[in-house]
Design a protein around this motif. Structure first.
Motif, PDB file in Angstrom:
ATOM      1  N   GLU A 198       0.819  -1.224   0.000  1.00  0.00           N
ATOM      2  CA  GLU A 198       0.000   0.000   0.000  1.00  0.00           C
ATOM      3  C   GLU A 198       0.851   1.272   0.000  1.00  0.00           C
ATOM      4  OE1 GLU A 198      -1.043  -2.733   1.329  1.00  0.00           O
ATOM      5  OE2 GLU A 198      -3.155  -2.885   0.810  1.00  0.00           O
ATOM      6  N   PHE A 199       1.963   1.260   0.746  1.00  0.00           N
ATOM      7  CA  PHE A 199       2.747   2.504   0.843  1.00  0.00           C
ATOM      8  C   PHE A 199       3.345   2.917  -0.498  1.00  0.00           C
ATOM      9  CE2 PHE A 199       5.756  -0.880   2.203  1.00  0.00           C
ATOM     10  CZ  PHE A 199       6.796  -0.678   1.317  1.00  0.00           C
ATOM     11  N   ALA A 200       3.391   1.989  -1.467  1.00  0.00           N
ATOM     12  CA  ALA A 200       3.957   2.331  -2.779  1.00  0.00           C
ATOM     13  C   ALA A 200       2.876   2.446  -3.860  1.00  0.00           C
ATOM     14  CB  ALA A 200       4.999   1.292  -3.178  1.00  0.00           C
ATOM     15  N   HIS A 201       1.607   2.284  -3.505  1.00  0.00           N
ATOM     16  CA  HIS A 201       0.547   2.287  -4.535  1.00  0.00           C
ATOM     17  C   HIS A 201       0.464   3.620  -5.275  1.00  0.00           C
ATOM     18  CE1 HIS A 201      -2.015  -1.376  -3.103  1.00  0.00           C
ATOM     19  NE2 HIS A 201      -0.782  -1.687  -3.410  1.00  0.00           N
ATOM     20  N   LYS A 202       0.576   4.707  -4.488  1.00  0.00           N
ATOM     21  CA  LYS A 202       0.434   6.012  -5.145  1.00  0.00           C
ATOM     22  C   LYS A 202       1.548   6.201  -6.173  1.00  0.00           C
ATOM     23  CE  LYS A 202       0.738  10.933  -4.079  1.00  0.00           C
ATOM     24  NZ  LYS A 202       1.079  11.848  -2.997  1.00  0.00           N
ATOM     25  N   LEU A 239       0.806   6.514 -10.148  1.00  0.00           N
ATOM     26  CA  LEU A 239       1.135   7.764 -10.849  1.00  0.00           C
ATOM     27  C   LEU A 239       2.160   7.505 -11.958  1.00  0.00           C
ATOM     28  CD1 LEU A 239       1.251  10.441  -7.981  1.00  0.00           C
ATOM     29  CD2 LEU A 239      -0.637   9.879  -9.524  1.00  0.00           C
ATOM     30  N   ALA A 240       3.096   6.586 -11.697  1.00  0.00           N
ATOM     31  CA  ALA A 240       4.097   6.255 -12.734  1.00  0.00           C
ATOM     32  C   ALA A 240       3.412   5.588 -13.927  1.00  0.00           C
ATOM     33  CB  ALA A 240       5.169   5.341 -12.144  1.00  0.00           C
ATOM     34  N   ALA A 241       2.442   4.717 -13.653  1.00  0.00           N
ATOM     35  CA  ALA A 241       1.714   4.043 -14.755  1.00  0.00           C
ATOM     36  C   ALA A 241       0.956   5.083 -15.584  1.00  0.00           C
ATOM     37  CB  ALA A 241       0.754   3.004 -14.183  1.00  0.00           C
ATOM     38  N   ILE A 242       0.309   6.008 -14.908  1.00  0.00           N
ATOM     39  CA  ILE A 242      -0.468   7.043 -15.612  1.00  0.00           C
ATOM     40  C   ILE A 242       0.481   7.901 -16.461  1.00  0.00           C
ATOM     41  CG2 ILE A 242      -1.886   9.130 -15.303  1.00  0.00           C
ATOM     42  CD1 ILE A 242      -2.989   7.716 -12.703  1.00  0.00           C
ATOM     43  N   ALA A 243       1.605   8.311 -15.856  1.00  0.00           N
ATOM     44  CA  ALA A 243       2.560   9.166 -16.583  1.00  0.00           C
ATOM     45  C   ALA A 243       3.123   8.447 -17.796  1.00  0.00           C
ATOM     46  CB  ALA A 243       3.692   9.583 -15.645  1.00  0.00           C
ATOM     47  N   ALA A 244       3.281   7.120 -17.705  1.00  0.00           N
ATOM     48  CA  ALA A 244       3.848   6.358 -18.827  1.00  0.00           C
ATOM     49  C   ALA A 244       2.762   5.947 -19.832  1.00  0.00           C
ATOM     50  CB  ALA A 244       4.563   5.118 -18.291  1.00  0.00           C
ATOM     51  N   GLY A 245       1.508   6.278 -19.535  1.00  0.00           N
ATOM     52  CA  GLY A 245       0.410   5.938 -20.457  1.00  0.00           C
ATOM     53  C   GLY A 245       0.064   4.458 -20.453  1.00  0.00           C
ATOM     54  N   LYS A 246       0.265   3.787 -19.327  1.00  0.00           N
ATOM     55  CA  LYS A 246      -0.046   2.347 -19.240  1.00  0.00           C
ATOM     56  C   LYS A 246      -1.375   2.142 -18.521  1.00  0.00           C
ATOM     57  CE  LYS A 246       4.268   1.627 -20.560  1.00  0.00           C
ATOM     58  NZ  LYS A 246       4.516   1.540 -22.010  1.00  0.00           N
ATOM     59  N   HIS A 247      -2.227   1.295 -19.092  1.00  0.00           N
ATOM     60  CA  HIS A 247      -3.424   0.882 -18.360  1.00  0.00           C
ATOM     61  C   HIS A 247      -2.946   0.171 -17.092  1.00  0.00           C
ATOM     62  CE1 HIS A 247      -5.573   1.742 -22.007  1.00  0.00           C
ATOM     63  NE2 HIS A 247      -4.831   0.882 -22.680  1.00  0.00           N
ATOM     64  N   PHE A 248      -3.726   0.282 -16.015  1.00  0.00           N
ATOM     65  CA  PHE A 248      -3.224  -0.384 -14.804  1.00  0.00           C
ATOM     66  C   PHE A 248      -4.318  -1.007 -13.956  1.00  0.00           C
ATOM     67  CE2 PHE A 248      -3.982   3.991 -13.535  1.00  0.00           C
ATOM     68  CZ  PHE A 248      -4.397   3.951 -12.217  1.00  0.00           C
ATOM     69  N   TYR A 249      -3.942  -2.141 -13.382  1.00  0.00           N
ATOM     70  CA  TYR A 249      -4.720  -2.835 -12.355  1.00  0.00           C
ATOM     71  C   TYR A 249      -4.014  -2.508 -11.047  1.00  0.00           C
ATOM     72  CZ  TYR A 249      -6.181  -6.725  -9.369  1.00  0.00           C
ATOM     73  OH  TYR A 249      -6.663  -7.475  -8.323  1.00  0.00           O
ATOM     74  N   LEU A 250      -4.729  -1.953 -10.087  1.00  0.00           N
ATOM     75  CA  LEU A 250      -4.114  -1.577  -8.813  1.00  0.00           C
ATOM     76  C   LEU A 250      -4.727  -2.417  -7.704  1.00  0.00           C
ATOM     77  CD1 LEU A 250      -2.341   0.342  -7.106  1.00  0.00           C
ATOM     78  CD2 LEU A 250      -4.217   1.993  -7.149  1.00  0.00           C
ATOM     79  N   GLU A 251      -3.854  -3.097  -6.951  1.00  0.00           N
ATOM     80  CA  GLU A 251      -4.362  -3.919  -5.857  1.00  0.00           C
ATOM     81  C   GLU A 251      -5.065  -3.049  -4.820  1.00  0.00           C
ATOM     82  OE1 GLU A 251      -5.339  -6.536  -4.553  1.00  0.00           O
ATOM     83  OE2 GLU A 251      -4.715  -7.774  -6.224  1.00  0.00           O
ATOM     84  N   LYS A 252      -6.030  -3.635  -4.169  1.00  0.00           N
ATOM     85  CA  LYS A 252      -6.573  -2.987  -2.978  1.00  0.00           C
ATOM     86  C   LYS A 252      -5.511  -3.124  -1.887  1.00  0.00           C
ATOM     87  CE  LYS A 252      -6.575  -6.278  -0.292  1.00  0.00           C
ATOM     88  NZ  LYS A 252      -5.838  -6.444   0.829  1.00  0.00           N
ATOM     89  N   ALA A 253      -5.496  -2.331  -0.840  1.00  0.00           N
ATOM     90  CA  ALA A 253      -6.259  -1.114  -0.690  1.00  0.00           C
ATOM     91  C   ALA A 253      -5.623  -0.045  -1.585  1.00  0.00           C
ATOM     92  CB  ALA A 253      -6.223  -0.668   0.766  1.00  0.00           C
ATOM     93  N   MET A 254      -6.433   0.902  -2.062  1.00  0.00           N
ATOM     94  CA  MET A 254      -5.955   1.808  -3.101  1.00  0.00           C
ATOM     95  C   MET A 254      -4.695   2.581  -2.675  1.00  0.00           C
ATOM     96  SD  MET A 254      -8.249   4.499  -5.133  1.00  0.00           S
ATOM     97  CE  MET A 254      -7.590   5.814  -6.136  1.00  0.00           C
TER      98      MET A 254
END
Ligand SMILES: NC(=O)c1ccc[n+]([C@@H]2O[C@H](COP(=O)([O-])OP(=O)(O)OC[C@H]3O[C@@H](n4cnc5c(N)ncnc54)[C@H](O)[C@@H]3O)[C@@H](O)[C@H]2O)c1
Length: 406
Positions: free
Chosen positions: A79-83, A87-102
């Protein structure tokens, strides 16, 4: 569309294993292109254990996200690294599946949502419980209206004691790294309550009690070691909470494979009675939604059987399920008649839920439609956990403003 989606997985622990293995084989729609973990030793052990021969390997997330031919990523960092991962996935233009908890807190969830709104990528929040056949059937029955007007909902998560203990020795044990046990473990349940009631509804008031009653230094046996591996054999043998495989990487291995770096952060086989944690080991939460429905949730960590149980009380009927029953029961209020809906148990991880996740993520990417399990659901669950913990600490009922949901 006949495209084969090229997927990367970042954060190579217990959770990643169930995804990367499925992708590194003959998956009809996707293949595993790359994996990444900050820890070089974990990266190698993981690839060896999972048999990932030709897969690209990275210790540097920036290099991993820079892979031009990678279409999407599965984020299974803690969780501590999810953000930072999202954000890195979004910046690189990659679709992403993010584990819970957000994320560990609602502000980080909002930061992810704001960045995502400016992008064109698909974001999927991993609330896999929604894919568990018994929960899906339960939700269908509730949605059929058989209970009439819903008045009250309740949920219970009871963990097997080995499972419960695993949270007391790993990164989760510091709430600033996990967002607390309610967030890191029970985000599923807070989401489930919202899913049952309808996500357009908002919880407006939360109250909670909780504490640490068992995993306390004074409850541990005298003469114990600081870690299971350093504990006298007689104490170790008698301890119900000794470090075991099954809930840590590798999930189907005989021995847990701990990380070699950052042991202080990850915990390794730390004794559950150590005193550097701030996690509670039991908690109860009460909730009120904006349309007057009320509910409660309980979390327990010390039992022989892990199970979840949910009830929805309506004006016309009570609808109940328990993962250990394998059925949903409807008891009609006036006649007392009981209808039993038997559910065939699902195959694979998390009661059969995990096998649907990759396809559901790929469907969301291909159609470009926002998935049912989206970032706003992730924010709602983390926000509830955060507010419940605020209530637990302050002894006050906490109100949640509309704008906190974004
Ligand atoms: N949906 C579910 O049912 C389910 C089940 C288990 C875990 N989870 C979630 O999965 C996530 C991972 O849990 P886990 O038990 O696999 O953890 P883990 O500790 O076993 O593995 C996490 C890995 O991530 C690596 N890592 C940490 N920060 C990183 C970064 N910035 N970049 C790259 N790698 C990094 C660590 O080195 C570690 O190897 C958590 O969010 C957890 O809540 C979900």
């Amino acid at each position: 569309m006949n495209k084969t989606w090229r997927i990367g997985v970042i954060g190579l622990g217990a959770r990643a294993e169930s995804f990367s293995r499925k992708l590194d084989g003959d998956h009809p729609r996707a293949k595993l292109l790359a994996v990444c973990d900050l820890d070089a030793d974990r990266l190698e052990k993981y690839c060896e254990w999972c048999g990932h021969g030709d897969v690209r390997r990275f210790c540097d997330p920036a290099e991993f996200f820079a892979q031009k031919d990678m279409d999407a990523v599965i984020i299974t960092t803690p969780e501590f690294a999810h953000k930072e991962s999202a954000l890195a996935a979004i910046a690189a233009g990659k679709h992403f599946y993010l584990e819970k908890a957000m994320a560990t807190n609602s502000e980080d969830c909002r930061a992810i949502i704001r960045a995502h709104r400016k992008s064109k990528v698909t974001a999927y929040l991993g609330f896999n419980m929604r894919w568990n056949p018994i929960f899906r059937r339960f939700k269908e029955i509730v949605d059929s209206g058989v209970a009439g007007q819903i008045v009250h909902v309740a949920g219970l998560e009871q963990l097997h004691q080995t499972h419960g203990a695993a949270f007391m020795r790993r990164f989760h044990r510091h709430s600033e790294r996990s967002g607390g046990l309610l967030n890191t473990k029970c985000a599923h349940d807070l989401d489930m309550l919202g899913w049952l009631v309808g996500h357009k509804r908002r919880v407006v008031k939360v109250a909670s009690f909780g504490g640490t009653n068992v995993f306390l230094p004074q409850k541990g046996p005298k003469g114990r070691g600081t870690h299971c591996g350093r504990c006298p054999e007689a104490i170790r043998r008698a301890c119900p909470y000794v470090d075991r495989a099954g809930f840590v990487f590798p999930i189907d291995g005989k021995e847990p494979m701990h990380k070699t770096r950052e042991k202080d952060v990850y915990g390794g086989d730390l004794c559950v009675y150590h005193d550097d944690k701030d996690l509670v080991d039991n908690q109860t939460v009460i909730l009120e939604w904006n349309h007057g429905v009320r509910g409660n949730f309980n979390m327990q960590l010390f039992q022989n059987k892990g199970r979840r149980a949910y009830s929805v009380w309506g004006e016309k009927a009570l609808v109940e399920m328990d993962t250990s029953w394998g059925e949903v029961r409807v008891t009609h209020s006036t006649s007392g008649e009981v209808q039993i809906h038997a559910i065939k148990p699902g195959q694979g991880g998390h009661g059969g839920a995990d096998r649907f996740l990759i396809d559901s993520f790929l469907d969301a990417i291909e159609t470009g439609r926002a998935p049912d399990s989206d970032l706003s659901a992730g924010l709602a669950a983390t926000l509830l956990a955060e507010k419940a913990d605020e209530s637990r600490r302050t002894g006050k009922v906490i109100e949640i403003r509309k704008d906190e949901y974004l």
